[in-house]
Scaffold this active site. Sequence first.
Site, short mmCIF file in Angstrom:
data_model
loop_
_atom_site.label_atom_id
_atom_site.label_comp_id
_atom_site.label_asym_id
_atom_site.label_seq_id
_atom_site.Cartn_x
_atom_site.Cartn_y
_atom_site.Cartn_z
N GLU A 78 0.81 -1.27 0.16
CA GLU A 78 -0.01 0.04 -0.04
C GLU A 78 0.74 1.14 -0.17
O GLU A 78 0.46 2.19 -0.76
CB GLU A 78 -1.07 0.15 1.25
CG GLU A 78 -1.67 1.36 1.44
CD GLU A 78 -2.61 1.12 2.39
OE1 GLU A 78 -2.71 0.49 3.40
OE2 GLU A 78 -3.54 2.15 2.51
N ASP A 98 -0.88 -4.92 3.16
CA ASP A 98 -1.39 -3.90 3.60
C ASP A 98 -0.65 -3.73 5.15
O ASP A 98 -0.98 -4.77 6.00
CB ASP A 98 -2.87 -3.67 3.80
CG ASP A 98 -3.36 -2.59 4.37
OD1 ASP A 98 -2.65 -1.76 4.87
OD2 ASP A 98 -4.76 -2.10 4.17
N ILE A 100 -0.94 -1.80 7.63
CA ILE A 100 -1.84 -1.41 8.79
C ILE A 100 -3.16 -1.34 7.99
O ILE A 100 -3.36 -0.42 7.51
CB ILE A 100 -1.75 -0.12 9.37
CG1 ILE A 100 -0.38 -0.29 10.37
CG2 ILE A 100 -2.81 -0.02 10.88
CD1 ILE A 100 0.07 1.07 11.01
N ASP A 101 -4.16 -2.34 8.34
CA ASP A 101 -5.22 -2.19 7.52
C ASP A 101 -6.34 -1.51 8.97
O ASP A 101 -6.39 -2.14 9.98
CB ASP A 101 -6.15 -3.39 6.96
CG ASP A 101 -7.42 -3.11 6.37
OD1 ASP A 101 -7.14 -2.18 5.39
OD2 ASP A 101 -8.46 -3.74 6.57
N THR A 103 -5.95 2.12 9.23
CA THR A 103 -4.93 3.22 9.57
C THR A 103 -5.91 4.30 10.30
O THR A 103 -5.34 5.01 11.13
CB THR A 103 -4.34 3.74 8.36
OG1 THR A 103 -3.39 2.72 7.60
CG2 THR A 103 -3.51 4.96 8.65
N ASP A 228 -6.25 -4.75 0.54
CA ASP A 228 -7.24 -5.04 1.60
C ASP A 228 -7.85 -6.13 1.45
O ASP A 228 -8.42 -6.51 2.55
CB ASP A 228 -8.25 -3.81 1.52
CG ASP A 228 -7.93 -2.25 1.53
OD1 ASP A 228 -6.96 -1.98 2.58
OD2 ASP A 228 -8.09 -1.44 0.96
#
Length: 294
Positions: A78, A98, A100-101, A103, A228
């Site tokens: 990402e 990802d 930190i999904d 954020t 995601d």
Amino acid sequence: MAGSGERSSQQPLEKCLEAAVQVALEAGQIIREALRIEKRVQTKSSAADLVTETDQLVENLIITTLSKKFPSHRFIGEESVAAGEKCILTDDPTWIIDPIDGTCNFVHGTPVVAVSIGLSVKKELELGVIYSCVEEKLYTGRKGHGAFCNGQKLQASNQTDLSKALILTELGSIRDPVAVKMLFNNMERLLKVPAHGIRIVGSAALDLCHVAAGDVDAFYQFGLHCWDMAAAAVIVREAGGIMMDTAGGPLDLMSRRVVAAGTPEMACQIAKELQPVAYERDDGTEGTSNSLSK
Ligand code: IPD
């Protein structure tokens, strides 16, 4: 392909899964420790599309660690894409990350965040690891080998009736008035069916884990990205669920839209209710017309 590249692209997938689990746990610890600390927040494609130093640090850690182990593998991350790298899936083994999904949750100290790491080989999603790092739930899936949460086998819901469904969705980060109107229009259509309920938790990857675990009956979203849903697609499918396009066909990872459910009947009923919201594709190819925004 030749030499070390050939050898490493043939690494057994089990080794890849082990490596992804190990680095997801490491990344999760960093995120947990950073959750309550004040962050320097920057915006990306919109005022609600956020990034912190932790997102970048964690993505760096994951890519550095995995590329040392698998030097011929490619990466779609990402934050690397936000920094200008291309988002193109080839036949090569490609990790889709990802860091930190969730954020926006992370920025606000809301403890609903996850690390998501998927692996595609020859454009097929082979494995997925999602670590919900505050509740310390590790979701894993490998094509043909089942999906698990902390070692417990996952089974998606067997509900087929939309009027009995609990559905998750996400608002995304686009605040264009037309897109926002369409988001609520789709929710209204589903609530008028009437579905039992719609919930929003702030992490599409975790929403999909909830579908895999049978905690909810379905999830849909327009505007999410390949990172995601790549890891989650394996986990949902291996739990007996289905991931499909909002128009009813097979999932297109770059299309920025998905319906997931425990049963095909449920996914099809949801897809029938949804009005399309066109987003620019992740890979930049022409796939939709009248794109609203990035
Ligand atoms: C986002 C989250 C959010 C969803 C967005 C995603 P990020 O990912 O999953 O819930 O609505 O579409 O892009 O930016 O937190 O990694």
